[in-house]
Write a protein that holds these residues in place. Structure first.
Motif: not given
Length: 112
Positions: A52-72
């Motif tokens: 669950a911690e691993e999945l949470s870390a992956q989700a946080a990373a994807r969220s950060a990537q998505n936030e960057e894509l949204v900003r762009i």
């Protein structure tokens, strides 16, 4: 003088149709089995928690990537919107110039 205490062996005490010693041995075995099951469940819970911690870390990373894509994307949309406004202003100015030229031609034709 104090009365001497007689020790009674667990194998001499009968509980139902079994000796107290047998009952205590069975209870000890049940405790060992319960401890083993509990340890297995704890191990499984630890594995699940790690996953669950691993999945949470992956989700946080994807969220950060998505936030960057949204900003762009938002910056791109803003730039395109600004370009469209500039093109609209240029077209309006061009249309106004064409209208003025047509009016001037119409006046020249009418004057002839």
């Amino acid at each position: 003088m104090a009365a001497a205490k007689k020790k009674i062996q667990a194998s001499e005490v009968v509980v139902g149709n079994r000796t107290l010693e047998g009952v205590l041995i069975d209870l000890a075995e049940q405790i060992k089995a319960n401890d083993a099951r509990f340890a297995a469940r704890v191990e499984l819970a630890v594995e699940r928690s790690a996953r669950a911690e691993e999945l949470s870390a992956q989700a946080a990373a994807r969220s950060a990537q998505n936030e960057e894509l949204v900003r762009i994307a938002l910056n791109t949309i803003a730039a395109v919107s600004q370009d469209l406004r500039a093109m609209t202003a240029e077209l309006r100015a061009s249309n106004q110039q064409h209208d003025e030229r047509i009016r001037a031609l119409e006046k020249a034709v009418a004057a002839e």
